[in-house]
Write an enzyme that holds these catalytic residues in place. Structure first.
Site, PDB file in Angstrom:
ATOM      1  N   GLY A 142       0.727  -1.495   0.266  1.00 56.70           N
ATOM      2  CA  GLY A 142       0.163  -0.300  -0.284  1.00 56.70           C
ATOM      3  C   GLY A 142       0.947   1.020   0.178  1.00 56.70           C
ATOM      4  N   CYS A 151       3.110   5.884  -2.405  1.00 57.58           N
ATOM      5  CA  CYS A 151       4.357   5.536  -4.138  1.00 57.58           C
ATOM      6  C   CYS A 151       3.481   4.317  -4.785  1.00 57.58           C
ATOM      7  CB  CYS A 151       5.396   4.877  -3.332  1.00 57.58           C
ATOM      8  SG  CYS A 151       5.976   6.736  -2.736  1.00 57.58           S
TER       9      CYS A 151
HETATM   10  N1  LIG Z   1       6.087  10.099   0.507  1.00 55.87           N
HETATM   11  C1  LIG Z   1       6.907   8.740  -0.024  1.00 55.87           C
HETATM   12  O1  LIG Z   1       7.528   7.981   0.193  1.00 55.87           O
HETATM   13  C2  LIG Z   1       7.625   9.299  -1.313  1.00 55.87           C
HETATM   14  C3  LIG Z   1       9.018   9.103  -2.091  1.00 55.87           C
HETATM   15  C4  LIG Z   1       9.499   8.795  -3.196  1.00 55.87           C
HETATM   16  C5  LIG Z   1       9.223  10.128  -4.319  1.00 55.87           C
HETATM   17  N2  LIG Z   1       7.920   9.982  -3.327  1.00 55.87           N
HETATM   18  C6  LIG Z   1       6.964  11.075  -4.674  1.00 55.87           C
HETATM   19  O2  LIG Z   1       7.038  12.868  -3.853  1.00 55.87           O
HETATM   20  C7  LIG Z   1       6.120  13.822  -4.489  1.00 55.87           C
HETATM   21  C8  LIG Z   1       5.611  14.183  -3.185  1.00 55.87           C
HETATM   22  O3  LIG Z   1       4.715  12.951  -2.484  1.00 55.87           O
HETATM   23  P1  LIG Z   1       4.856  13.299  -0.431  1.00 55.87           P
HETATM   24  O4  LIG Z   1       4.187  11.927  -0.390  1.00 55.87           O
HETATM   25  O5  LIG Z   1       6.063  14.035  -0.281  1.00 55.87           O
HETATM   26  O6  LIG Z   1       3.260  14.338  -1.502  1.00 55.87           O
HETATM   27  P2  LIG Z   1       3.103  15.190  -0.101  1.00 55.87           P
HETATM   28  O7  LIG Z   1       0.667  15.396  -0.033  1.00 55.87           O
HETATM   29  O8  LIG Z   1       3.048  14.614   1.541  1.00 55.87           O
HETATM   30  O9  LIG Z   1       3.051  16.550  -0.012  1.00 55.87           O
HETATM   31  C9  LIG Z   1       2.904  17.578  -1.598  1.00 55.87           C
HETATM   32  C10 LIG Z   1       2.960  18.769  -0.162  1.00 55.87           C
HETATM   33  O10 LIG Z   1       2.823  20.238  -1.889  1.00 55.87           O
HETATM   34  C11 LIG Z   1       2.107  20.941  -1.498  1.00 55.87           C
HETATM   35  N3  LIG Z   1       1.665  21.503  -2.641  1.00 55.87           N
HETATM   36  C12 LIG Z   1       1.471  21.126  -3.106  1.00 55.87           C
HETATM   37  N4  LIG Z   1       0.956  21.997  -5.048  1.00 55.87           N
HETATM   38  C13 LIG Z   1       1.825  23.359  -4.398  1.00 55.87           C
HETATM   39  C14 LIG Z   1       2.256  24.550  -5.033  1.00 55.87           C
HETATM   40  N5  LIG Z   1       2.103  24.467  -5.733  1.00 55.87           N
HETATM   41  N6  LIG Z   1       3.361  25.359  -4.134  1.00 55.87           N
HETATM   42  C15 LIG Z   1       3.349  25.091  -3.062  1.00 55.87           C
HETATM   43  N7  LIG Z   1       3.291  23.900  -2.344  1.00 55.87           N
HETATM   44  C16 LIG Z   1       2.345  22.872  -2.570  1.00 55.87           C
HETATM   45  C17 LIG Z   1       0.816  20.094  -1.045  1.00 55.87           C
HETATM   46  O11 LIG Z   1       0.035  20.666   0.197  1.00 55.87           O
HETATM   47  C18 LIG Z   1       1.374  18.962   0.371  1.00 55.87           C
HETATM   48  O12 LIG Z   1       2.065  19.644   1.527  1.00 55.87           O
HETATM   49  C19 LIG Z   1       5.279  12.787  -4.605  1.00 55.87           C
HETATM   50  O13 LIG Z   1       5.501  12.362  -6.196  1.00 55.87           O
HETATM   51  C20 LIG Z   1       5.694  11.025  -4.507  1.00 55.87           C
HETATM   52  O14 LIG Z   1       5.033   9.563  -5.926  1.00 55.87           O
HETATM   53  C21 LIG Z   1       7.106  10.506  -2.231  1.00 55.87           C
END
Ligand SMILES: NC(=O)c1ccc[n+]([C@@H]2O[C@H](COP(=O)([O-])OP(=O)(O)OC[C@H]3O[C@@H](n4cnc5c(N)ncnc54)[C@H](O)[C@@H]3O)[C@@H](O)[C@H]2O)c1
Length: 436
Positions: free
Chosen positions: A260, A263
């Site tokens: 789950g 990602c």
């Molecule tokens: N969570 C993980 O373990 C992980 C690991 C590797 C890659 N990723 C990738 O990284 C990316 C982010 O994932 P996450 O889990 O950190 O997401 P998240 O939802 O925790 O964080 C994203 C943040 O971006 C902010 N945001 C959106 N649009 C914005 C804008 N225009 N200006 C400023 N802030 C803005 C949102 O308010 C939110 O706080 C995704 O593409 C994900 O696939 C995530």
């Protein structure tokens, strides 16, 4: 170096804090005022071990700050990272790129100097081209470089993963992007972290291929676990037996309730959508997605089966709700499907999770959240371990059994040895084992 991080979520906040710890000056920006307010007050908007101390130290050292104002964050930046969410688009599974393109448009309107813009978000192949087009169209005279730097950190171990990565992938179309990113990551090169520099599209593909492979590996051992149950073999021994082969490797061979999280589910779907758009079948990934979806509900049925095939009038206590330990992330957690299956079967469901209940409660309003494993187990006909938090690894079985209606443990993470559980008068149902 001066770095701006757009998006202060699981990836943006950890990356920003680690970059500042390397000695760079980092400003993290987010649209969500409540997150930035919390950070200004010294509170973490997410649960990630070690993050509060890392953030506090770098804020105190003057290397790390937070704002909701993009213009302030990017003023004079050498590199701007985009780390916003890329969830599944409703309907077709494609990555929803509205946040990435929204950030690019804001950047195009705000940046008054040429700099390196880096997508750290997981984005489908070609997204960097589109970000570049957005920037070029609005400010054709400014020399920006658009690079891809996918992130491989795991929630729950994010800081260690970021500071000691297996590799750093840099996708660029020009020397400037590579030079700036090499400088950003220089402290890690000194620690000899392997760096792979590729074309931008290749870097974007590497991230999806990595996640699809890991999801497939998990699903493979989960299906082998089902077969072990049918034929009288032990999946944990099988996993060890194949994992010791260096060509296979021991990691991601733990049979469980299905993958789950934020990602694998969305990234496998997005990869399939890209493949369909290009008329290239990815049958293995298709099968993985389907098998994993079916598995989550099958785990709910497994619990019902263990209670004699009927859940009506019975109580099931779930230990763990998050998709894995050491995070409060509930996105696509197997617990969501398990809860629904149990409720559909007429069960009363109680639960305890060390960090996930605040986020989980509104997602599963029928579930009675409790403040400990023992409170959740009170009157239960079955206790099911859904997430392998350390807090569940040394349960006091006499105390647990003392409050339960029936002594039944369904261990969906295989964290207990059977003899240990049986000794306390419990029935024990595990994954990938035919014995009871
Ligand atoms: N969570 C993980 O373990 C992980 C690991 C590797 C890659 N990723 C990738 O990284 C990316 C982010 O994932 P996450 O889990 O950190 O997401 P998240 O939802 O925790 O964080 C994203 C943040 O971006 C902010 N945001 C959106 N649009 C914005 C804008 N225009 N200006 C400023 N802030 C803005 C949102 O308010 C939110 O706080 C995704 O593409 C994900 O696939 C995530």
């Amino acid at each position: 170096m001066k770095i701006a991080m757009i998006g202060t979520g699981y990836v943006g906040l950890v990356s920003g804090a680690c970059f500042s710890d390397f000695g760079h000056d980092v400003v993290c920006v987010d649209k969500d005022e409540s997150k930035i307010d919390a950070l200004h007050a010294g509170r973490m908007p997410i649960y990630e071990p070690g993050l509060d101390a890392l953030v506090a130290a770098n804020v105190a050292a003057g290397h790390l700050s937070f704002t909701t104002d993009l213009a302030t964050a990017v003023a004079g930046a050498d590199a701007v990272f985009i780390a916003v969410g890329t969830p599944s688009r409703r309907g077709d599974g494609h990555a929803d790129l509205s946040y990435v393109f929204g950030a690019a448009e804001e950047l195009a309107a705000t940046l008054d100097h040429g700099c390196v813009i880096v997508t750290k978000s997981t984005v489908p192949v070609g997204t960097g081209d589109e970000v570049e087009r957005i920037l070029r169209e609005s400010a054709p005279t400014r020399a920006h470089s658009v690079a891809s730097n996918p992130e491989f950190l795991r929630e729950g171990a994010a800081i260690g993963d970021f500071k000691r990565p297996d590799r750093i992938v840099i996708g660029t179309e020009d020397a400037r992007g590579e030079a700036v990113l090499r400088e950003v990551y220089r402290p890690l090169f000194l620690n000899e972290a392997p760096i792979l520099v590729t074309r931008r599209r290749t870097a974007e593909m590497i991230k999806y291929a990595a996640n699809a492979f890991l999801a497939t590996k998990i699903t493979f051992i989960n299906e082998i676990a089902d077969l072990c149950e049918a034929v009288g073999a032990e999946v944990q021994d099988v996993a060890r037996g194949i994992g010791l082969d260096n060509r296979i490797g021991a990691k991601f061979l733990h049979a469980g309730p299905g993958y789950g999280g934020s990602c694998f589910p969305k990234d496998t779907l997005a990869l399939l959508k890209t493949a369909q758009d290009h008329d290239v079948p990815l049958r293995l990934v298709e099968a993985t997605v389907q098998a994993n979806d079916l598995r989550k509900r099958a785990m709910g049925r497994k619990i019902v089966q263990a209670m004699g095939g009927s859940a009506r009038g019975k109580t099931v206590a779930l230990l763990g709700l998050t998709f894995k330990p050491n995070t409060d992330d509930m996105r696509d957690s197997p617990s969501l499907a398990i809860v629904q299956t149990l409720l559909d079967a007429g069960a009363r469901v109680t639960a305890y999770d060390p960090e996930g209940m605040v986020i989980a409660a509104p997602m599963m309003p029928e579930v009675e959240m409790q403040q400990s494993a023992y409170a959740a187990a009170d009157g239960a006909h079955a206790v099911a371990i859904v997430t392998e938090w350390d807090a569940f690894r040394a349960l006091d079985f006499d105390r647990l059994g003392g409050v339960m209606a029936d002594r039944l443990l369904v261990d969906l993470r295989n964290i207990y040895r059977r003899d240990e559980v049986l000794r306390h008068g419990f029935r024990h149902i595990a994954i990938g084992s035919s014995a009871e």
